[in-house]
Design a protein around this motif. Structure first.
Motif, PDB file in Angstrom:
ATOM      1  N   LEU A 141     -27.959  22.361  15.903  1.00  0.00           N
ATOM      2  CA  LEU A 141     -26.758  23.047  16.387  1.00  0.00           C
ATOM      3  C   LEU A 141     -26.207  24.061  15.377  1.00  0.00           C
ATOM      4  CD1 LEU A 141     -24.584  22.882  18.705  1.00  0.00           C
ATOM      5  CD2 LEU A 141     -23.316  21.362  17.175  1.00  0.00           C
ATOM      6  N   ILE A 142     -26.030  23.611  14.131  1.00  0.00           N
ATOM      7  CA  ILE A 142     -25.365  24.457  13.130  1.00  0.00           C
ATOM      8  C   ILE A 142     -26.327  25.513  12.568  1.00  0.00           C
ATOM      9  CG2 ILE A 142     -24.300  24.369  10.814  1.00  0.00           C
ATOM     10  CD1 ILE A 142     -22.439  23.492  13.127  1.00  0.00           C
ATOM     11  N   ASP A 173     -37.809  24.329   9.963  1.00  0.00           N
ATOM     12  CA  ASP A 173     -37.396  22.976  10.359  1.00  0.00           C
ATOM     13  C   ASP A 173     -38.582  22.057  10.140  1.00  0.00           C
ATOM     14  OD1 ASP A 173     -34.907  21.928  12.424  1.00  0.00           O
ATOM     15  OD2 ASP A 173     -36.666  20.632  12.248  1.00  0.00           O
ATOM     16  N   GLN A 215     -38.611  22.074  17.115  1.00  0.00           N
ATOM     17  CA  GLN A 215     -37.205  22.465  16.983  1.00  0.00           C
ATOM     18  C   GLN A 215     -37.084  23.970  16.730  1.00  0.00           C
ATOM     19  OE1 GLN A 215     -34.847  20.589  18.207  1.00  0.00           O
ATOM     20  NE2 GLN A 215     -33.575  20.512  16.385  1.00  0.00           N
ATOM     21  N   GLU A 254     -26.627  14.920   8.280  1.00  0.00           N
ATOM     22  CA  GLU A 254     -25.685  14.470   7.247  1.00  0.00           C
ATOM     23  C   GLU A 254     -26.146  13.144   6.636  1.00  0.00           C
ATOM     24  OE1 GLU A 254     -23.625  16.560   6.291  1.00  0.00           O
ATOM     25  OE2 GLU A 254     -21.843  15.620   5.475  1.00  0.00           O
ATOM     26  N   LYS A 314     -30.463  15.186   1.976  1.00  0.00           N
ATOM     27  CA  LYS A 314     -29.991  16.447   1.384  1.00  0.00           C
ATOM     28  C   LYS A 314     -30.543  16.595  -0.042  1.00  0.00           C
ATOM     29  CE  LYS A 314     -26.372  17.442   4.440  1.00  0.00           C
ATOM     30  NZ  LYS A 314     -26.420  18.577   5.333  1.00  0.00           N
ATOM     31  N   SER A 374     -20.585  18.479   5.917  1.00  0.00           N
ATOM     32  CA  SER A 374     -19.162  18.336   6.240  1.00  0.00           C
ATOM     33  C   SER A 374     -18.489  17.330   5.317  1.00  0.00           C
ATOM     34  CB  SER A 374     -18.936  17.841   7.657  1.00  0.00           C
ATOM     35  OG  SER A 374     -20.052  17.888   8.441  1.00  0.00           O
ATOM     36  N   ASN A 429     -17.031  23.814  13.807  1.00  0.00           N
ATOM     37  CA  ASN A 429     -17.729  23.965  15.074  1.00  0.00           C
ATOM     38  C   ASN A 429     -16.799  24.420  16.202  1.00  0.00           C
ATOM     39  OD1 ASN A 429     -20.188  23.764  16.463  1.00  0.00           O
ATOM     40  ND2 ASN A 429     -19.540  21.842  17.367  1.00  0.00           N
TER      41      ASN A 429
HETATM   42  P1  NAI Z   1     -28.617  18.586  14.049  1.00  0.00           P
HETATM   43  O1  NAI Z   1     -29.043  17.175  14.115  1.00  0.00           O
HETATM   44  O2  NAI Z   1     -28.243  19.307  15.319  1.00  0.00           O
HETATM   45  O3  NAI Z   1     -29.788  19.443  13.345  1.00  0.00           O
HETATM   46  C1  NAI Z   1     -30.442  19.049  12.174  1.00  0.00           C
HETATM   47  C2  NAI Z   1     -31.812  19.715  12.116  1.00  0.00           C
HETATM   48  O4  NAI Z   1     -32.397  19.455  10.834  1.00  0.00           O
HETATM   49  C3  NAI Z   1     -32.802  19.202  13.170  1.00  0.00           C
HETATM   50  O5  NAI Z   1     -33.382  20.298  13.840  1.00  0.00           O
HETATM   51  C4  NAI Z   1     -33.852  18.446  12.350  1.00  0.00           C
HETATM   52  O6  NAI Z   1     -35.160  18.495  12.909  1.00  0.00           O
HETATM   53  C5  NAI Z   1     -33.787  19.200  11.026  1.00  0.00           C
HETATM   54  N1  NAI Z   1     -34.312  18.463   9.874  1.00  0.00           N
HETATM   55  C6  NAI Z   1     -34.294  17.129   9.631  1.00  0.00           C
HETATM   56  N2  NAI Z   1     -34.882  16.873   8.440  1.00  0.00           N
HETATM   57  C7  NAI Z   1     -35.288  18.069   7.930  1.00  0.00           C
HETATM   58  C8  NAI Z   1     -35.973  18.449   6.748  1.00  0.00           C
HETATM   59  N3  NAI Z   1     -36.358  17.549   5.840  1.00  0.00           N
HETATM   60  N4  NAI Z   1     -36.233  19.765   6.554  1.00  0.00           N
HETATM   61  C9  NAI Z   1     -35.862  20.691   7.481  1.00  0.00           C
HETATM   62  N5  NAI Z   1     -35.225  20.371   8.620  1.00  0.00           N
HETATM   63  C10 NAI Z   1     -34.941  19.079   8.845  1.00  0.00           C
HETATM   64  O7  NAI Z   1     -27.424  18.638  13.000  1.00  0.00           O
HETATM   65  P2  NAI Z   1     -26.178  19.660  12.944  1.00  0.00           P
HETATM   66  O8  NAI Z   1     -25.095  19.185  13.839  1.00  0.00           O
HETATM   67  O9  NAI Z   1     -26.685  21.039  13.106  1.00  0.00           O
HETATM   68  O10 NAI Z   1     -25.653  19.423  11.435  1.00  0.00           O
HETATM   69  C11 NAI Z   1     -26.290  19.991  10.316  1.00  0.00           C
HETATM   70  C12 NAI Z   1     -25.340  19.959   9.132  1.00  0.00           C
HETATM   71  O11 NAI Z   1     -24.171  20.712   9.443  1.00  0.00           O
HETATM   72  C13 NAI Z   1     -24.865  18.561   8.734  1.00  0.00           C
HETATM   73  O12 NAI Z   1     -24.761  18.480   7.339  1.00  0.00           O
HETATM   74  C14 NAI Z   1     -23.477  18.497   9.363  1.00  0.00           C
HETATM   75  O13 NAI Z   1     -22.596  17.621   8.685  1.00  0.00           O
HETATM   76  C15 NAI Z   1     -23.014  19.940   9.190  1.00  0.00           C
HETATM   77  N6  NAI Z   1     -21.953  20.343  10.111  1.00  0.00           N
HETATM   78  C16 NAI Z   1     -22.031  19.987  11.442  1.00  0.00           C
HETATM   79  C17 NAI Z   1     -20.993  20.342  12.295  1.00  0.00           C
HETATM   80  C18 NAI Z   1     -21.074  19.947  13.748  1.00  0.00           C
HETATM   81  O14 NAI Z   1     -20.048  20.027  14.424  1.00  0.00           O
HETATM   82  N7  NAI Z   1     -22.221  19.566  14.261  1.00  0.00           N
HETATM   83  C19 NAI Z   1     -19.822  21.109  11.833  1.00  0.00           C
HETATM   84  C20 NAI Z   1     -19.874  21.470  10.423  1.00  0.00           C
HETATM   85  C21 NAI Z   1     -20.904  21.089   9.613  1.00  0.00           C
END
Ligand code: NAI
Length: 313
Positions: A12-13, A32, A37, A93, A98, A120, A144
């Motif tokens: 998403l982000i 990714d 993805q 997260e 990370k 976050s 978001n």
């Molecule tokens: P998400 O689950 O939608 O996407 C995460 C992506 O990372 C997935 O496509 C996954 O395949 C990929 N991934 C997993 N392990 C990996 C690796 N080793 N190398 C490369 N890619 C890998 O998560 P989202 O919601 O996009 O969150 C991402 C970050 O943004 C988190 O740290 C979250 O806390 C932060 N964030 C999220 C918000 C939200 O509302 N969703 C708002 C602000 C920050």
């Protein structure tokens, strides 16, 4: 100077960041761990850009096709991050993840690349102490949905080079976001500290039976939130009297005595969790969450257009 941005994690982000960087013509390379993805991110981004263009909501001066042409995917982490001006990490997260991901980026990115995390909740010191380029780490925490809510909290670790934090701020301004720069890392950064102060008080007011869930949310959506969408709490005080000094003279005793009435901190556990959930699910049943989210995003789009039009005057 490099115009390359590496996005690590295309959920998403990651997708939102890719669109934001492309809106001013950065060359965005998405990586990714899941190749599928990346494919679905590219399809989704192209659709989102077209839809934004159709609705007159596309940011930047390039058209949707030109912006999409700035974004590509790769299955190689090195290809995504090497010599990028900034790497935006958007993996789930999880602290261990990370730490691992940043180590892998550190092994292949050059020393001039900014290491920017979307986390976050984690302080940047927690996932950068083991990096050789740890002076380049910074958190750029979006809200978001970032395309419509422009705030970005920029948070340095104790060892972050000040120039890195400053350059990150400049890049965020360039892509049309609204950065704020914390001088040091603090738990919750600022968005969540303010949010939690408010949430704790709503918890206590519901617990005391002062207001039910529907009415307490109205206090924000049809009350305080109306002006907070345009003015922060401090400017609000400044306008609510003949300036801030006058406000303090008039209201400091009241603020102090009401604040002394606040209840001690409670954990969000026990029967009140079920009670609040019951009331919320009556308002928005779980199967209607997605519908309500779409409505929220539409409302935020219109609000951001209104804010832009007011700034222009
Ligand atoms: P998400 O689950 O939608 O996407 C995460 C992506 O990372 C997935 O496509 C996954 O395949 C990929 N991934 C997993 N392990 C990996 C690796 N080793 N190398 C490369 N890619 C890998 O998560 P989202 O919601 O996009 O969150 C991402 C970050 O943004 C988190 O740290 C979250 O806390 C932060 N964030 C999220 C918000 C939200 O509302 N969703 C708002 C602000 C920050």
């Amino acid at each position: 100077m490099s115009r390359k941005i590496g996005i690590v994690g295309s959920g998403l982000i990651g997708r939102s960041w890719a669109m934001l960087f492309a809106n001013v013509g950065y060359q965005v390379v998405i990586y990714d761990i899941e190749p599928k993805q990346i494919e679905s991110a590219l399809v989704d981004i192209e659709q989102q850009l077209k839809k934004l263009e159709e609705n007159g909501l596309l940011r930047g001066t390039l058209n949707a096709e030109q912006q999409f042409a700035c974004i590509r995917g790769t299955n190689s982490l090195e290809e995504a991050v090497k010599d990028a001006v900034l790497v935006q990490e958007c993996v789930p997260e999880n602290l261990e993840l990370k730490r691992k991901v940043w180590k892998s980026v550190d092994d292949v990115a050059g020393p001039a690349t900014i290491f920017s995390s979307s986390t976050s909740t984690f302080l940047p010191s927690l996932f950068s102490d083991h990096l050789k380029n740890k002076q380049n780490i910074v958190v750029s925490h979006p809200v978001n949905p970032p395309y419509y809510v422009p705030l970005v909290e920029i948070v340095p670790a104790p060892w972050t080079d000040l120039a890195v934090a400053k350059k990150t701020r400049a890049i965020m301004e360039e892509i049309g976001q609204t950065p704020v720069s914390l001088s040091k890392e603090v738990p919750g950064f600022v968005v969540n500290r303010l949010q939690y102060a408010l949430l704790n008080e709503t918890w206590n007011l519901v617990s005391d039976g002062v207001l039910d869930v529907q009415d307490i949310d109205k206090v924000m959506s049809d009350g305080l939130g109306m002006r907070y969408a345009f003015l922060g709490p401090l400017e609000t005080t400044h306008l609510n009297a003949e300036g801030f000094i006058d406000y303090c003279k008039k209201y400091s005793n009241t603020i102090y005595s009401v604040s002394k009435d606040f209840k001690p901190l409670e954990k969000w556990e026990g029967p009140q969790v079920d009670e609040i959930a019951k009331q919320l699910e009556k308002l928005v049943p779980l199967e209607k969450l997605q519908e309500r989210r779409s409505w929220r995003d539409l409302a935020l789009t219109k609000l951001s257009q209104l804010k832009k039009s007011l700034q222009k005057k």
